[in-house]
Design a protein around this motif. Structure first.
Motif, mmCIF file in Angstrom:
data_model
loop_
_atom_site.group_PDB
_atom_site.id
_atom_site.type_symbol
_atom_site.label_atom_id
_atom_site.label_comp_id
_atom_site.label_asym_id
_atom_site.label_seq_id
_atom_site.Cartn_x
_atom_site.Cartn_y
_atom_site.Cartn_z
ATOM 1 N N SER A 40 1.011 -0.779 -0.337
ATOM 2 C CA SER A 40 -0.244 -0.155 0.155
ATOM 3 C C SER A 40 0.684 1.125 0.313
ATOM 4 C CB SER A 40 -0.728 0.262 1.095
ATOM 5 O OG SER A 40 -0.295 0.235 2.333
ATOM 6 N N LEU A 233 -14.404 -1.713 -3.254
ATOM 7 C CA LEU A 233 -13.488 -2.436 -3.552
ATOM 8 C C LEU A 233 -13.705 -2.912 -4.561
ATOM 9 C CD1 LEU A 233 -10.323 -2.612 -2.039
ATOM 10 C CD2 LEU A 233 -11.378 -4.528 -0.671
ATOM 11 N N ARG A 234 -14.525 -3.778 -4.558
ATOM 12 C CA ARG A 234 -15.154 -5.063 -5.287
ATOM 13 C C ARG A 234 -14.467 -4.249 -7.446
ATOM 14 N NH1 ARG A 234 -18.539 -6.400 -9.092
ATOM 15 N NH2 ARG A 234 -18.589 -8.760 -9.577
ATOM 16 N N ILE A 236 -13.050 -1.548 -7.612
ATOM 17 C CA ILE A 236 -11.711 -1.690 -8.421
ATOM 18 C C ILE A 236 -10.740 -2.364 -8.291
ATOM 19 C CG2 ILE A 236 -8.900 -1.027 -7.154
ATOM 20 C CD1 ILE A 236 -10.965 0.829 -4.824
ATOM 21 N N LEU A 237 -11.071 -3.738 -7.763
ATOM 22 C CA LEU A 237 -9.669 -4.758 -7.888
ATOM 23 C C LEU A 237 -10.343 -4.735 -9.310
ATOM 24 C CD1 LEU A 237 -10.808 -6.890 -4.969
ATOM 25 C CD2 LEU A 237 -8.691 -6.323 -5.950
ATOM 26 N N GLN A 240 -9.033 -2.703 -12.558
ATOM 27 C CA GLN A 240 -6.995 -3.473 -12.287
ATOM 28 C C GLN A 240 -7.245 -4.837 -13.733
ATOM 29 O OE1 GLN A 240 -5.450 -5.686 -8.904
ATOM 30 N NE2 GLN A 240 -3.523 -5.202 -9.502
ATOM 31 N N ALA A 264 -4.764 2.146 -9.347
ATOM 32 C CA ALA A 264 -5.991 0.902 -9.197
ATOM 33 C C ALA A 264 -5.503 0.253 -7.913
ATOM 34 C CB ALA A 264 -7.299 0.374 -10.315
ATOM 35 N N ALA A 265 -4.096 -0.334 -7.886
ATOM 36 C CA ALA A 265 -3.550 -1.387 -7.312
ATOM 37 C C ALA A 265 -3.219 -0.317 -6.237
ATOM 38 C CB ALA A 265 -2.953 -1.600 -8.221
ATOM 39 N N LYS A 268 -5.640 0.038 -4.332
ATOM 40 C CA LYS A 268 -7.020 -1.252 -4.137
ATOM 41 C C LYS A 268 -6.515 -1.730 -2.500
ATOM 42 C CE LYS A 268 -4.763 -4.725 -5.721
ATOM 43 N NZ LYS A 268 -4.344 -6.067 -6.497
ATOM 44 N N TYR A 269 -4.649 -1.433 -2.475
ATOM 45 C CA TYR A 269 -4.361 -2.201 -1.159
ATOM 46 C C TYR A 269 -4.007 -1.452 -0.163
ATOM 47 C CZ TYR A 269 -1.410 -5.369 -3.371
ATOM 48 O OH TYR A 269 -1.090 -6.526 -4.827
ATOM 49 N N ILE A 272 -7.428 -1.401 1.448
ATOM 50 C CA ILE A 272 -7.547 -2.760 2.600
ATOM 51 C C ILE A 272 -7.936 -2.363 3.890
ATOM 52 C CG2 ILE A 272 -6.808 -4.743 2.565
ATOM 53 C CD1 ILE A 272 -6.676 -6.081 -0.567
#
Length: 301
Positions: A40, A233-234, A236-237, A240, A264-265, A268-269, A272
């Protein structure tokens, strides 16, 4: 003088094996947490290339900056908090009284009701019939579509019922009834105060379930401003994953998708970590209830 017991060779071998096993378990549990935390704050290009495997490299806080500036993430965060708090309260208000009623020996038909509850653990209507019921009740695209269909859990209901039967002495209830205590007063003034550990554990179980739930929101919610954090979050995944097909399109669009994928990666972290922190922060305060015997000393003689 305190005498010490000398450990045998077998005891030392067993103790060494236990420490080794615990060390392996610690590594298995801690590595994903450390990796996500490092990822992150690391350069997403380095992370994607596999050059960062434990400690952060080329530290950047761009992901957290974007998280804190993104209104959709904060809106999802607020929605998740509301869904979790309201949903957990509804779960406790439904599960605890039902479990207590089923634990009472003088409750007529409790075995029949228990059988009906248990049947639902093995047989269900499925996704389509459940959606039709929710739609006919007018709950689609509302908060209650995520809460009311799962107002209780049969497994948690059985756990609560077992706790009331084994941990609340029948003699204590009979003594309260002799003193003229009504069933409602018995439940609220005696049973619930003695069930603090159970309430804390059930609140944790239900709360974690609501906090991590995204599938129900994906099925029942249509407006993006009502999405919980997990659904954000989904998205964003998914963004990616779309970058994996960048090689099949023109170079300009591929570069644009790759840049978006890197952002996005990184986000994403960061999301999380931000999404997991509240649950991690709650665990230490509730951990003692898993090992604390609240019934010790409640009945004398």
């Amino acid at each position: 003088m305190i005498s010490s017991i000398k450990e045998t060779k077998q005891d030392k071998i067993f103790l060494a094996f236990v420490y080794l096993l615990l060390t392996v378990a610690l590594i298995v549990v801690a590595y994903p947490l450390i990796y996500i935390l490092s990822a992150s704050i690391s350069n997403p290009t380095i992370v994607a290339a596999g050059e960062m495997w434990l400690l952060p490299k080329d530290i950047t806080f761009e992901g957290y900056r974007r998280v804190f500036q993104d209104p959709s993430i904060w809106n999802g965060y607020l929605n998740t908090i509301i869904y979790t708090v309201v949903g957990t309260l509804v779960n406790l208000l439904v599960t605890l009284p039902a479990a207590y009623a089923l634990s009472r020996r003088d409750f007529v038909g409790r075995n029949l009701f228990m059988i009906l509850f248990i049947v639902t653990m093995f047989f269900g209507g499925g996704l389509v019939p459940t959606y039709l019921v929710v739609r006919n009740l007018g709950l689609v695209d509302s908060m209650w579509a995520l809460i009311l269909p799962g107002a209780t859990s049969v497994w948690n209901l059985i756990v609560c019922r077992t706790f009331f039967q084994s941990s609340i002495p029948r003699e204590l209830q009979e003594a309260a009834e002799i003193d003229g205590c009504s069933n409602f007063r018995l439940y609220f003034r005696i049973v619930l105060p003695l069930s603090t550990a159970l309430i804390a554990v059930m609140a944790l179980f239900f709360g974690v379930g609501h906090w991590n739930n995204y599938f129900s929101a994906m099925i029942y919610l249509n407006q993006q401003e009502k999405y919980p954090l997990q659904l954000v979050l989904r998205q964003i995944l998914v963004l990616q994953q779309m970058s994996a097909q960048a090689g099949t399109i023109d170079a300009t669009m591929a570069t644009s998708l790759n840049n978006k994928a890197e952002v996005a990666a990184l986000v994403k972290y960061a999301v999380i970590i931000v999404a997991t922190l509240p649950i991690i922060a709650v665990y230490p305060f509730l951990q003692r209830y898993f090992v604390q015997g609240v019934m010790i000393g409640s009945v004398k003689g």
